[in-house]
Design a protein around this motif. Structure first.
Motif, short mmCIF file in Angstrom:
data_model
loop_
_atom_site.label_atom_id
_atom_site.label_comp_id
_atom_site.label_asym_id
_atom_site.label_seq_id
_atom_site.Cartn_x
_atom_site.Cartn_y
_atom_site.Cartn_z
N ASP A 21 1.32 -8.94 -7.86
CA ASP A 21 1.74 -8.65 -6.50
C ASP A 21 3.14 -8.06 -6.53
O ASP A 21 3.73 -7.88 -7.60
N GLY A 22 3.67 -7.74 -5.36
CA GLY A 22 4.97 -7.10 -5.30
C GLY A 22 4.87 -5.59 -5.40
O GLY A 22 3.81 -5.01 -5.63
N GLY A 302 4.16 -0.80 9.06
CA GLY A 302 3.15 -1.83 9.34
C GLY A 302 1.93 -1.74 8.46
O GLY A 302 0.91 -2.38 8.73
N ILE A 303 1.99 -0.95 7.39
CA ILE A 303 0.85 -0.76 6.50
C ILE A 303 0.85 -1.82 5.40
O ILE A 303 1.86 -2.04 4.73
N PHE A 304 -0.28 -2.49 5.24
CA PHE A 304 -0.47 -3.42 4.12
C PHE A 304 -0.78 -2.59 2.88
O PHE A 304 -1.68 -1.74 2.90
N LEU A 305 -0.08 -2.86 1.79
CA LEU A 305 -0.24 -2.05 0.58
C LEU A 305 -0.97 -2.82 -0.51
O LEU A 305 -0.86 -4.04 -0.64
N ASN A 306 -1.73 -2.07 -1.30
CA ASN A 306 -2.63 -2.63 -2.31
C ASN A 306 -1.89 -3.12 -3.54
O ASN A 306 -0.70 -2.85 -3.73
N ASN A 307 -2.63 -3.80 -4.43
CA ASN A 307 -2.14 -4.10 -5.78
C ASN A 307 -3.15 -3.61 -6.81
O ASN A 307 -3.52 -4.30 -7.74
N GLN A 308 -3.58 -2.35 -6.65
CA GLN A 308 -4.61 -1.77 -7.50
C GLN A 308 -4.18 -1.55 -8.95
O GLN A 308 -5.03 -1.36 -9.82
N MET A 309 -2.88 -1.58 -9.23
CA MET A 309 -2.45 -1.40 -10.62
C MET A 309 -3.04 -2.47 -11.54
O MET A 309 -3.20 -2.25 -12.73
#
Length: 465
Positions: A21-22, A302-309
């Motif tokens: 995360d992060g 306000g956008i939730f961002l992924n942890n696709q890495m």
């Protein structure tokens, strides 16, 4: 038919580690670019008209469902430790409860800009600039230039024959479709007359283990030659050879199934199936990956961002090295388990299906298809009955046992006992996958009728317009 690879799965810079995360776990979001590409190719309604309802929903708010409240409860510590998340889910310092209203006003403003300017503002304009600045302040390394370089890739879908239908599904770097086809082809070699349900389940688990072992040989075809592996996985003769290796009386340890590489445990996702009155169809899987993605919401947008890495093969597990086919490279898409699928007979759509649940997506999709097409269950029962799951590592069969407002999900003790006799280690799990399923009747007085099922595990219900 077209498969667009642009669903939150872009890579921007070589990294030698994985953050769960992060800001360093974020990959350049691709969902908007994919949707905009599909609209440009096939859309008839004005773009702004499509986005406006999402803006209105975000601005007016929506009630917290049972499923969302459960996720909020599990993530309570994360929410309360993050000012932006807390402003949404715990505005007075205490979690909102089921039935209360969530507002996403910053996201609504962002959607209004996207409705007006299309994807330009998101990837090339003010939104890209704001996102890049927010990510940098949080310790990330994505730049505005990374957003500008994002490109949608259109790939030819996988085509195969199984269950008496032509199956069309997503190609690599999505691995779920190839897994599903392999399992269906293996099981199609068996007869079903008089076969007890526990034996069907044992054979399914064994076939799934072979598919999971092969999965980690797949990767982004722009960087890795996956042709031979893919052709093997959808081969009828190869499926027959695996069927002949399945022992109806015992299971084996995970190494027996040919696993070379450690698994990637992709997570999350949501899925939608749509069929219109002309029988055009959409089956679409999207993802932030883990619950609340990177646990980072852009303060300005306000956008939730992924942890696709985290979906790249970076770390080893269970004494197996990470898969070279899924190593991190700039602009590479990581491996996923997505399996949006269409079944066709002649030129008519028979079924549309897909699921949410990360690495367990193939489990859900395949079991629903088996239930309906092989075991002859009606569509609702095919989705509704309990499911089981396997990830190869750990070498455990997880089986559903939980209760929701929609009812109880649990296997009979006889079924579980028969699986134990064959050496399966069993563990209870809750609702890990959600499946969407649409069937079209192709014969009889109801020919052309659609039957749609939205998985009741999360309170889903189909809708018609």
């Amino acid at each position: 038919m077209m498969i667009i690879s642009a669903i939150s799965k872009d890579m921007f810079l070589l990294e030698s580690f994985c953050r769960k995360d992060g800001a360093l776990s974020i990959a350049v979001p691709g969902q908007l670019a994919g949707l905009y590409k599909a609209h440009k190719e096939y859309g008839k309604i004005q773009w702004a008209s499509l986005v406006k309802p999402a803006e209105i929903l975000a601005r007016r708010g929506f009630n917290i469902s049972e499923a969302l409240f459960q996720k909020m409860t599990k993530a309570k510590a994360i929410i309360l430790a993050n000012n932006e998340l807390q402003s949404i889910f715990a505005p007075r310092g205490k979690l909102l409860i089921e039935g209360q209203t969530i507002h996403l006003r910053k996201l609504a403003d962002t959607l209004a800009a996207i409705a007006k300017d299309g994807m330009n503002s998101f990837y090339n304009g003010v939104i890209a600039r704001s996102l890049a600045e927010d990510i940098k302040k949080a310790g990330g390394i994505i730049t505005k230039a990374d957003f500008e370089k994002y490109r949608v890739i259109t790939r030819k879908p996988i085509g195969a024959r199984a269950l008496g239908y032509d199956i069309v599904t997503a190609p690599p770097p999505a691995a779920g479709g190839a897994m599903m086809i392999l399992i269906l082809k293996i099981l199609s070699n068996y007869g079903t007359n008089g076969v007890p349900i526990w034996l069907e389940m044992h054979r399914y688990i064994e076939a799934l283990k072979y598919a999971l072992a092969l999965r980690m040989n797949l990767g982004d075809p722009a960087f890795v030659n996956v042709t031979n592996v893919l052709q093997t996985m959808i081969s009828t003769s190869f499926a027959k050879s695996l069927k002949d290796q399945i022992n109806d009386n015992k299971t084996f340890d995970s190494a027996h199934y040919g696993s070379k590489w450690s698994q990637v445990y992709d997570q999350g996702t949501t899925h939608i199936c749509v069929v219109d009155n002309q029988r055009n169809v959409v089956t679409m899987t999207t993802s932030l990956n883990s619950i609340f993605g990177s646990k980072f919401m852009s303060p300005s947008t306000g956008i939730f961002l992924n942890n696709q890495m985290c979906d790249f093969s970076v770390t080893s597990s269970h004494e197996r090295p990470p898969s070279p086919a899924n190593f991190v490279q700039p602009f590479k898409r990581p491996l996923s388990s997505m399996a949006p699928t269409i079944l066709v007979k002649g030129k008519q759509v028979k079924a549309v299906i897909g699921a949410a649940g990360g690495i367990l997506i193939p489990d859900a999709v395949t079991q629903v298809l088996i239930n309906h097409f092989i075991l002859k269950m009606d569509p609702f029962t095919a989705v509704r009955i309990p499911r089981l799951y396997h990830m190869l590592y750990p070498d455990v069969v997880f089986h559903e046992k939980f209760t929701t407002k929609a009812g109880q999900y649990e296997y009979k003790s006889k079924v579980l006992n028969e699986l134990k006799k064959r050496g399966h280690l069993l563990r209870v799990c809750s609702s890990w996958t959600i499946c969407q399923f649409v069937i079209q009747k192709l014969s009889g007085p109801d020919s052309g009728q659609l039957v749609a099922v939205s998985d009741p595990r999360k309170g889903g219900a189909p809708a018609g317009y």
